[in-house]
Motif scaffolding. Structure first.
Motif, PDB file in Angstrom:
ATOM      1  N   ALA A 131     -15.453 -21.807 -55.944  1.00  0.00           N
ATOM      2  CA  ALA A 131     -14.162 -22.617 -56.135  1.00  0.00           C
ATOM      3  C   ALA A 131     -12.459 -21.132 -55.988  1.00  0.00           C
ATOM      4  CB  ALA A 131     -13.912 -23.060 -57.347  1.00  0.00           C
ATOM      5  N   GLU A 132     -11.648 -21.891 -55.373  1.00  0.00           N
ATOM      6  CA  GLU A 132     -10.303 -21.432 -55.344  1.00  0.00           C
ATOM      7  C   GLU A 132      -9.604 -20.907 -56.862  1.00  0.00           C
ATOM      8  OE1 GLU A 132      -9.631 -18.972 -52.675  1.00  0.00           O
ATOM      9  OE2 GLU A 132     -11.204 -19.746 -51.227  1.00  0.00           O
ATOM     10  N   VAL A 133      -8.978 -20.193 -56.790  1.00  0.00           N
ATOM     11  CA  VAL A 133      -8.370 -20.385 -57.983  1.00  0.00           C
ATOM     12  C   VAL A 133      -6.841 -19.703 -58.794  1.00  0.00           C
ATOM     13  CG1 VAL A 133      -8.849 -19.387 -60.710  1.00  0.00           C
ATOM     14  CG2 VAL A 133     -10.544 -19.941 -59.374  1.00  0.00           C
ATOM     15  N   SER A 134      -6.267 -20.433 -59.485  1.00  0.00           N
ATOM     16  CA  SER A 134      -4.932 -19.795 -59.466  1.00  0.00           C
ATOM     17  C   SER A 134      -5.243 -18.737 -59.638  1.00  0.00           C
ATOM     18  CB  SER A 134      -4.393 -20.982 -59.864  1.00  0.00           C
ATOM     19  OG  SER A 134      -4.183 -22.355 -59.294  1.00  0.00           O
ATOM     20  N   GLU A 135      -4.805 -17.694 -58.827  1.00  0.00           N
ATOM     21  CA  GLU A 135      -3.961 -16.209 -59.216  1.00  0.00           C
ATOM     22  C   GLU A 135      -3.373 -15.972 -60.243  1.00  0.00           C
ATOM     23  OE1 GLU A 135      -4.689 -13.008 -56.486  1.00  0.00           O
ATOM     24  OE2 GLU A 135      -3.544 -11.738 -57.065  1.00  0.00           O
ATOM     25  N   GLY A 136      -3.143 -15.507 -61.466  1.00  0.00           N
ATOM     26  CA  GLY A 136      -2.083 -15.576 -62.460  1.00  0.00           C
ATOM     27  C   GLY A 136      -2.033 -14.176 -61.567  1.00  0.00           C
ATOM     28  N   ASP A 137      -0.027 -13.580 -62.489  1.00  0.00           N
ATOM     29  CA  ASP A 137       0.124 -11.962 -62.108  1.00  0.00           C
ATOM     30  C   ASP A 137       1.098 -11.898 -63.523  1.00  0.00           C
ATOM     31  OD1 ASP A 137       1.069  -9.903 -61.080  1.00  0.00           O
ATOM     32  OD2 ASP A 137       1.107 -10.272 -59.595  1.00  0.00           O
ATOM     33  N   LYS A 138       2.241 -10.958 -63.304  1.00  0.00           N
ATOM     34  CA  LYS A 138       2.869 -10.386 -63.982  1.00  0.00           C
ATOM     35  C   LYS A 138       4.301 -12.093 -64.380  1.00  0.00           C
ATOM     36  CE  LYS A 138       6.797  -7.500 -65.654  1.00  0.00           C
ATOM     37  NZ  LYS A 138       6.460  -8.259 -66.510  1.00  0.00           N
ATOM     38  N   ALA A 139       4.600 -12.775 -63.620  1.00  0.00           N
ATOM     39  CA  ALA A 139       5.290 -13.814 -63.887  1.00  0.00           C
ATOM     40  C   ALA A 139       4.483 -14.338 -64.360  1.00  0.00           C
ATOM     41  CB  ALA A 139       5.972 -14.478 -62.507  1.00  0.00           C
ATOM     42  N   ASP A 140       3.521 -14.831 -64.182  1.00  0.00           N
ATOM     43  CA  ASP A 140       2.285 -16.252 -65.116  1.00  0.00           C
ATOM     44  C   ASP A 140       2.266 -15.660 -66.663  1.00  0.00           C
ATOM     45  OD1 ASP A 140       1.847 -17.841 -62.749  1.00  0.00           O
ATOM     46  OD2 ASP A 140       1.232 -15.942 -61.820  1.00  0.00           O
ATOM     47  N   VAL A 141       1.778 -14.601 -66.260  1.00  0.00           N
ATOM     48  CA  VAL A 141       1.763 -13.898 -67.718  1.00  0.00           C
ATOM     49  C   VAL A 141       3.038 -13.934 -68.788  1.00  0.00           C
ATOM     50  CG1 VAL A 141       0.857 -11.910 -69.340  1.00  0.00           C
ATOM     51  CG2 VAL A 141      -0.304 -12.397 -67.200  1.00  0.00           C
ATOM     52  N   ASP A 142       4.233 -13.887 -68.061  1.00  0.00           N
ATOM     53  CA  ASP A 142       5.152 -13.834 -69.076  1.00  0.00           C
ATOM     54  C   ASP A 142       5.775 -15.401 -69.068  1.00  0.00           C
ATOM     55  OD1 ASP A 142       6.221 -11.900 -68.258  1.00  0.00           O
ATOM     56  OD2 ASP A 142       7.346 -11.847 -66.901  1.00  0.00           O
ATOM     57  N   LYS A 143       5.397 -16.212 -68.245  1.00  0.00           N
ATOM     58  CA  LYS A 143       5.208 -17.751 -68.978  1.00  0.00           C
ATOM     59  C   LYS A 143       4.195 -18.306 -69.784  1.00  0.00           C
ATOM     60  CE  LYS A 143       4.760 -21.112 -65.964  1.00  0.00           C
ATOM     61  NZ  LYS A 143       4.258 -22.081 -64.725  1.00  0.00           N
ATOM     62  N   ALA A 144       2.629 -17.471 -69.609  1.00  0.00           N
ATOM     63  CA  ALA A 144       1.999 -17.736 -71.399  1.00  0.00           C
ATOM     64  C   ALA A 144       2.529 -17.905 -72.194  1.00  0.00           C
ATOM     65  CB  ALA A 144       0.813 -17.118 -70.517  1.00  0.00           C
ATOM     66  N   VAL A 145       3.301 -16.198 -71.803  1.00  0.00           N
ATOM     67  CA  VAL A 145       3.323 -15.349 -73.060  1.00  0.00           C
ATOM     68  C   VAL A 145       4.169 -16.130 -74.139  1.00  0.00           C
ATOM     69  CG1 VAL A 145       4.122 -13.330 -74.576  1.00  0.00           C
ATOM     70  CG2 VAL A 145       2.585 -13.273 -72.439  1.00  0.00           C
ATOM     71  N   ALA A 146       5.742 -16.681 -73.410  1.00  0.00           N
ATOM     72  CA  ALA A 146       6.699 -17.324 -74.054  1.00  0.00           C
ATOM     73  C   ALA A 146       6.785 -18.566 -74.173  1.00  0.00           C
ATOM     74  CB  ALA A 146       7.303 -17.992 -72.611  1.00  0.00           C
ATOM     75  N   ALA A 147       5.125 -19.123 -73.922  1.00  0.00           N
ATOM     76  CA  ALA A 147       5.051 -20.721 -74.477  1.00  0.00           C
ATOM     77  C   ALA A 147       3.678 -19.951 -75.975  1.00  0.00           C
ATOM     78  CB  ALA A 147       3.973 -21.443 -73.488  1.00  0.00           C
ATOM     79  N   ALA A 148       3.209 -18.691 -75.787  1.00  0.00           N
ATOM     80  CA  ALA A 148       1.965 -18.477 -77.393  1.00  0.00           C
ATOM     81  C   ALA A 148       3.818 -18.259 -78.206  1.00  0.00           C
ATOM     82  CB  ALA A 148       1.605 -17.256 -76.714  1.00  0.00           C
TER      83      ALA A 148
END
Ligand code: ADP
Length: 490
Positions: free
Chosen positions: A42-59
């Motif tokens: 499968a092809e998986v969405s590749e998280g990077d710094k910007a995505d980690v920022d979003k995820a940390v903000a959610a957390a």
């Protein structure tokens, strides 16, 4: 068969943030490979710094003191965790098939991992409403007490060798403590963890409590380790990357760090042991999970008196080991995880041959598709050979001779690692002396991998910092707050 399962996997896999499946900010994707065939699953969405920022903000939102998660009754938190374990059990065939497809471990061992993962979640579910502080009779008449509080937003970076189980080891104590989570699975094996995400949502965890960002280590992983709003990072992987995680924590916000790293664990067989049984224990200690285990018994020390007999028994076991399709019920060993690990293990096998160890069986690749390696035994291995010193992380057993107890303990400890150690003997004094003297976080007597949810696991020396599982594992996710009250003088 693998093809049936492959057809059921969603070809497009996304990040999981705030209980939603989302594309990566960059729109980039990366392929995940079936190690049995080398083909893309499968092809998986590749998280990077910007995505980690979003995820940390959610957390961080989910960790706000007024959030549903923070104001939930502790017992309700425990029920959510038990619900997640129930859902994992309901979906065990589906989860195991994804795990086997992505990782290459046998279907039965994937199911075993999921069962063990449910035990860990249930064990920690029970802790949720039993996290007590103390009252302390301090001087000066102060009335003092401690509160145990969740450490906050935690980043969790896990390896590919036990994707679901490492997730459970990380989520169990973090959730019980009341933390919120950003987890990065290994780039080789993102699929089973993303499959768990759907169950997290179904179980009813509030948005942002558990977020999953698949991606690569130097990008997504480093962004977690460096993040100023991540209060703790828990890492399982190589000692090399463990150094980087600690440096990132040091350079950023001094986030708490727990590390579970490599090993070169000794398993010692004395001449008073039942050699057939001992060989079987040592066989599983090394070959389970294709040797891809941080606590693999990768230095098999055997007493000189029984050495030849032991090597014979070990050879018999390996001669019967079936390598092949991990979905086949008769298979004992599937492929190694990827080309890099395949090359690394083959290189170490070559070093064993060149350094003059005696190749007893195996020693080559198996088949010509995928990353299969023959289970391999070297005898007459000397302490200074690379195969006796370096973590191989593959199906290569090194059998080393020893003569007496004092010499043995010195040699067992002569490594920068200290994850596990085992001894097989009928002599209780000898066993306990070994247990006391060996520098390792876990010592197993007359068995191997005696790991349960209830007992702490972790490394001495360069095998890690902190402990997972058991009550100690929980405390890695807690801060202690001391509250003191000035009372009227007496
Ligand atoms: P292994 O040798 O088992 O692949 P690694 O230590 O390389 O172990 O990887 C374990 C996890 O650490 C993986 O999720 C990987 O993506 C991640 N990782 C690798 N490099 C880094 C890094 N520089 N910073 C943070 N995480 C990393």
């Amino acid at each position: 068969s693998a093809a049936d399962y492959q057809s059921k996997v969603n070809p497009s896999q996304k990040l999981f943030i705030d209980n939603e499946f989302v594309d990566s900010v960059s729109g980039n994707k990366f392929p995940t490979i079936n190690p049995a065939t080398g083909g893309v699953i499968a092809e998986v969405s590749e998280g990077d710094k910007a995505d980690v920022d979003k995820a940390v903000a959610a957390a961080k939102r989910a960790f706000h003191r007024d959030s549903p998660w923070r104001t939930m009754n502790p017992s309700a938190r425990g029920r959510l965790m038990n619900k997640l374990a129930d859902l994992m059990e309901r979906e065990i065939d589906q989860l195991a098939s994804i795990e086997t497809l992505d990782n290459g471990k046998t279907f039965e061992s994937s199911k075993g991992d999921i069962g063990a993962s449910c035990s860990v979640l249930r064990y920690y579910a029970g802790w949720c409403d039993k996290i007590h502080g103390q009252t302390i009779p301090a001087d000066n008449g102060f009335f003092s007490m401690t509160r145990k509080e969740p450490v906050g937003v935690v980043g969790q970076i896990i390896p590919w060798n036990y994707p679901i189980m490492m997730t459970a080891w990380k989520w169990g104590p973090a959730l019980a403590a009341g933390c919120t989570i950003v987890l990065k699975p290994a780039e080789q094996t993102p699929l089973s963890v993303l499959a768990l995400a759907a169950l997290v949502k179904e179980a009813g965890f509030p948005p942002g409590v558990i977020n999953i960002v698949p991606g690569y280590g130097p990008t997504a992983g480093a962004a977690i380790a460096e993040h100023m709003d991540v209060n703790k990072v828990a890492f399982t992987g190589s000692t090399e990357i463990g150094h980087l995680i600690m440096q990132a924590a040091g350079k950023s916000n001094l986030k708490r760090v727990s590390l579970e790293l490599g090993g070169k664990s000794p398993i010692v067989v004395y001449d008073d042991a039942n050699i057939k049984k001992a060989a079987d224990i040592a066989y599983h200690a090394l070959f389970d999970n294709h040797g891809q285990s941080c606590c693999a018994g990768s230095r098999t020390f055997v007493h000189a008196k029984v050495y030849d007999k032991f090597v014979q028994e070990a050879k018999l076991l390996v001669a019967n080991r079936k390598v092949g399709d991990p979905f086949d019920k008769n298979t004992d060993q599937g492929p190694q995880i990827d080309q890099d690990m395949f090359d690394k293990v083959m290189g170490l096998i070559d070093s064993g041959k060149n350094d003059g160890a005696k190749l007893v069986i195996g020693g080559s690749r198996a088949g010509n598709v995928g990353f299969f390696i023959q289970p391999t035994i070297f005898a007459n291995v000397e302490d200074n050979m690379r195969i006796a010193k370096e973590e191989i992380f593959g199906p290569v057993q090194s059998i080393i001779k020893f003569n007496n107890e004092e010499e043995l303990i010195e040699r067992a400890n002569k490594t920068s690692y200290g994850l596990a150690a085992a001894i097989i003997t009928q002599d209780i004094d000898r066993a306990l002396n070994f247990a006391k003297s060996v520098e390792a976080g876990s010592v197993w007597i007359n068995g191997y991998d005696l790991i349960t949810a209830h007992t702490p696991f972790g490394g001495y020396k360069m095998s890690g910092i902190g402990r997972e599982l058991g009550e100690e594992g929980l405390h890695e996710y807690l801060e202690t707050k001391t509250i003191s009250i000035r009372t009227p003088s007496v």
